[in-house]
Design a protein around this motif. Structure first.
Motif, short mmCIF file in Angstrom:
data_model
loop_
_atom_site.label_atom_id
_atom_site.label_comp_id
_atom_site.label_asym_id
_atom_site.label_seq_id
_atom_site.Cartn_x
_atom_site.Cartn_y
_atom_site.Cartn_z
N ILE A 147 71.43 7.64 51.16
CA ILE A 147 72.81 8.55 50.94
C ILE A 147 73.04 9.01 52.27
O ILE A 147 72.36 8.79 53.30
N THR A 148 74.19 9.75 52.41
CA THR A 148 74.75 10.09 53.63
C THR A 148 74.68 11.66 53.74
O THR A 148 75.30 12.18 52.83
N ILE A 149 74.19 12.47 54.55
CA ILE A 149 74.17 13.79 54.85
C ILE A 149 75.21 14.07 56.06
O ILE A 149 75.03 13.64 57.01
N VAL A 200 71.56 8.36 62.62
CA VAL A 200 71.77 9.89 63.27
C VAL A 200 72.77 10.10 64.25
O VAL A 200 72.71 9.10 65.29
N ALA A 201 73.53 11.11 64.13
CA ALA A 201 74.74 11.12 64.97
C ALA A 201 75.05 12.77 64.92
O ALA A 201 74.50 13.50 64.19
N THR A 214 82.59 7.86 63.32
CA THR A 214 80.95 7.91 63.03
C THR A 214 80.90 8.14 61.55
O THR A 214 79.77 7.45 61.19
N LEU A 215 81.82 8.80 60.91
CA LEU A 215 81.30 9.01 59.37
C LEU A 215 81.85 7.56 58.63
O LEU A 215 81.09 7.46 57.74
N ARG A 216 82.76 6.83 59.39
CA ARG A 216 82.94 5.52 58.73
C ARG A 216 81.78 4.62 58.69
O ARG A 216 81.19 4.23 57.61
N GLU A 217 81.04 4.68 59.91
CA GLU A 217 79.64 3.87 60.15
C GLU A 217 78.63 4.44 59.31
O GLU A 217 77.96 3.71 58.54
N PHE A 224 69.08 6.33 55.20
CA PHE A 224 69.56 7.72 55.17
C PHE A 224 70.46 8.07 56.34
O PHE A 224 69.89 7.94 57.59
N GLY A 225 71.55 8.57 56.28
CA GLY A 225 72.62 8.70 57.51
C GLY A 225 72.56 10.20 57.49
O GLY A 225 72.79 10.74 56.53
N PHE A 226 72.54 10.72 58.70
CA PHE A 226 72.52 12.16 58.94
C PHE A 226 73.33 12.41 60.01
O PHE A 226 73.34 11.98 61.26
N VAL A 227 74.49 13.07 60.18
CA VAL A 227 75.70 13.28 60.96
C VAL A 227 75.70 14.94 61.00
O VAL A 227 76.07 15.63 59.85
N GLU A 228 75.38 15.71 62.13
CA GLU A 228 75.57 16.79 62.36
C GLU A 228 76.85 17.20 63.03
O GLU A 228 77.31 16.40 63.97
N VAL A 229 77.53 18.15 62.36
CA VAL A 229 78.99 18.42 62.92
C VAL A 229 79.05 19.85 63.33
O VAL A 229 78.83 20.64 62.44
#
Length: 523
Positions: A147-149, A200-201, A214-217, A224-229
């Motif tokens: 999943i993507t967070i 992780v980004a 980055t969200l596309r990737e 498990f994808g984690f992107v902090e905005v």
């Protein structure tokens, strides 16, 4: 056809939308209308808030994936918790779920496991994901759930007034830390990576294009994808940590722009940086002096679903082998005479096989004698060497209560078990003890039958002290008669290591002979 059964494009037409044939200025449609619930706009966010940009980049990434990767938006689900960011789930024209505070991740986990074809995205804030839901974050990352967070971090609990959160910088001010936050915050990329996240980004909303890429990737990443905005909170955090106290829209807008300019000045793009070094640096007054941004981790490793699929293949092979063993079991005659509810308490210390002995009684009764059986166990915190007990209920009738009410027989192999369990034995019950380990006091009960044999010493003489429980099982089988000898022998043979079957059968025979003597004496 009901609206919820329509494809997304059909639903739009049903609602009166027509695709633009020129530009949105001519038709009046926003270019993101297909993925926005226009009937719920305008949004509730404050002037100067960064959540609008976060939402825009997310939708832009989805539109790109739909156009260039053929994504079906009917297979995208958005889950959010409580908070300012959590409102996004209500604004996107997708299957979306607005869950309880801190529980977006377990909800998303269930959604993904129930329907692996879905692309599940969790969109929520730092308080919801890393604060209230922090425990769920580390375990979802550990499992590498696919999943993507997208965690929008505004450094405080913005919706409830600006309280300190798990990401509020050290020394920064907030409603609940007006003289500076004395706690140290989470470095979210480091937390996610250390927990096992495979993508992780981090970006600020100022870097909208880079964030979208980055969200596309992240959305396409298998794991498990984690992107902090990082986004400004103009009403609470920025007001407490920058000049200006007004709350009118123009002041909020200006304050939000000031924060964005500050992000531009302190942002440092550094792809591939170890997440430990990708911190948010602050000065002694809590003012942010550096934000490390970029893509820090991208690992390719099996996600949770792949691991489960592999396990299922192994499990099927194991089951086929086990099924052959089950099919090859002897077809022993089932018990025909009725057996009233019979309760057995076994007690000793860890390492004596007390739990195993209870299982063997249950296996013999259920599989070979055709009885109704309930088995439970208990042991102290020390496990091996500590107190251990197991309980078995047998009957030819259905068992409506699985726990012991008043045991009618006991197998006791330690002094502490004797002291603990003896008071519960029913009057007229049978107590079987390893009399090499248990000493009966002068005031021992006279309303029960008590019989002993040195099971541990016998097992040692046979060359395997771990067969002491089998000695007691043979003793119990003959003395009590609740389970047939043939059933117990077969259950013992199946339960002990193959190289010890012979010595365990000898141990069982010795105990069984002693039990026959007891049974004959009682008659």
């Amino acid at each position: 056809m009901r609206e919820e059964e329509m494809h997304r494009s059909e639903r739009l037409k049903h609602l009166g939308y027509e695709p633009p044939d020129q530009s949105d200025w001519v038709t009046g449609l926003h270019p993101m209308d297909a993925l926005l619930r226009g009937e719920r706009l305008p949004h509730i966010w404050c002037q100067g808030c960064g959540l609008g940009t976060a939402l825009t980049t997310f939708i832009s990434a989805l539109q790109w994936l739909e156009k260039n990767r053929g994504w079906d938006m009917d297979k995208v689900a958005v889950v959010s918790g409580i908070g300012c960011t959590g409102r996004i789930a209500g604004y996107v024209r997708l299957d979306s779920f607005h869950t309880t505070h801190g529980r977006a991740l377990p909800f998303a986990t269930g959604l993904k496991l129930a329907n692996p074809e879905l692309k599940v995205v969790v969109l929520s804030g730092d308080g919801d994901i890393a604060g209230i839901g922090g425990n769920h974050l580390i375990h979802a990352a550990r499992r590498n759930l696919n999943i993507t967070i997208i965690c929008v971090n505004n450094f405080n609990y913005g919706m409830t007034g600006g309280q300190v959160s798990a990401t509020t910088p050290h020394e920064a001010r907030a409603v609940t830390s007006q003289y500076g936050n004395f706690e140290y915050p989470f470095n979210l990329p480091y937390l996610a990576a250390a927990s096992g996240a495979s993508f992780v980004a981090r970006w600020t909303v100022l870097h909208a294009r880079r964030l979208e890429w980055t969200l596309r990737e992240a959305l396409q990443h298998p794991g498990f994808g984690f992107v902090e905005v990082i986004a400004p909170c103009s009403t609470a955090y920025a007001r407490w940590n920058r000049e200006g106290t007004g709350l009118d829209p123009e002041q909020l807008r200006r304050r939000g722009l000031e924060v964005m300019k500050h992000y531009q000045n302190v942002g440092r793009i550094s792809h591939g940086t170890h997440p430990k070094d990708a911190g948010v640096v602050v000065d002694g007054n809590g003012l942010i002096t550096e934000i490390v941004e970029g893509k820090f981790v991208e690992d390719r490793k099996p996600d949770l679903q792949s691991a489960l699929d592999t396990l299922l293949v192994k499990g099927e092979k194991w089951w086929q082998a086990e099924k052959k063993t089950i099919d090859d079991r002897p077809n022993l005659p089932k018990r025909t005479e009725p057996l009233p509810r019979t309760e057995v308490q076994l007690g000793g210390f860890g390492g004596q096989g007390i739990i195993s002995a209870g299982k063997i009684i249950g296996q013999a009764g259920a599989i070979y004698d055709g009885l109704e059986v309930c088995f439970t166990q208990s042991y102290g915190p020390e496990a091996r060497g500590g107190a251990a007990g197991s309980q078995v209920v047998l009957s030819t009738d259905p068992i409506h209560h699985p726990h012991l009410i008043q045991p009618t027989s006991m197998i006791i192999m330690s002094q502490s078990a004797y002291d603990k369990y003896l008071p519960t034995l029913a009057p007229g019950g049978i107590l079987l003890v390893d009399d090499g380990l248990v000493s009966m006091p002068a005031e021992h009960r006279t309303d029960i039958g008590t019989y002993g044999m040195p099971a541990t010493r016998i097992a040692e003489e046979l060359g395997n002290n771990r067969a002491a429980n089998t000695v007691m099982l043979g003793f119990w089988t003959a003395a009590i008669g609740a389970v047939s000898e043939a059933a117990m022998r077969q259950a013992v043979a199946e339960s002990v290591p193959s190289k010890t079957v012979e010595v365990n059968m000898k141990a069982f025979d010795i105990g069984f002979q002693r039990g026959l003597e007891v049974a004959a004496r009682d008659k």
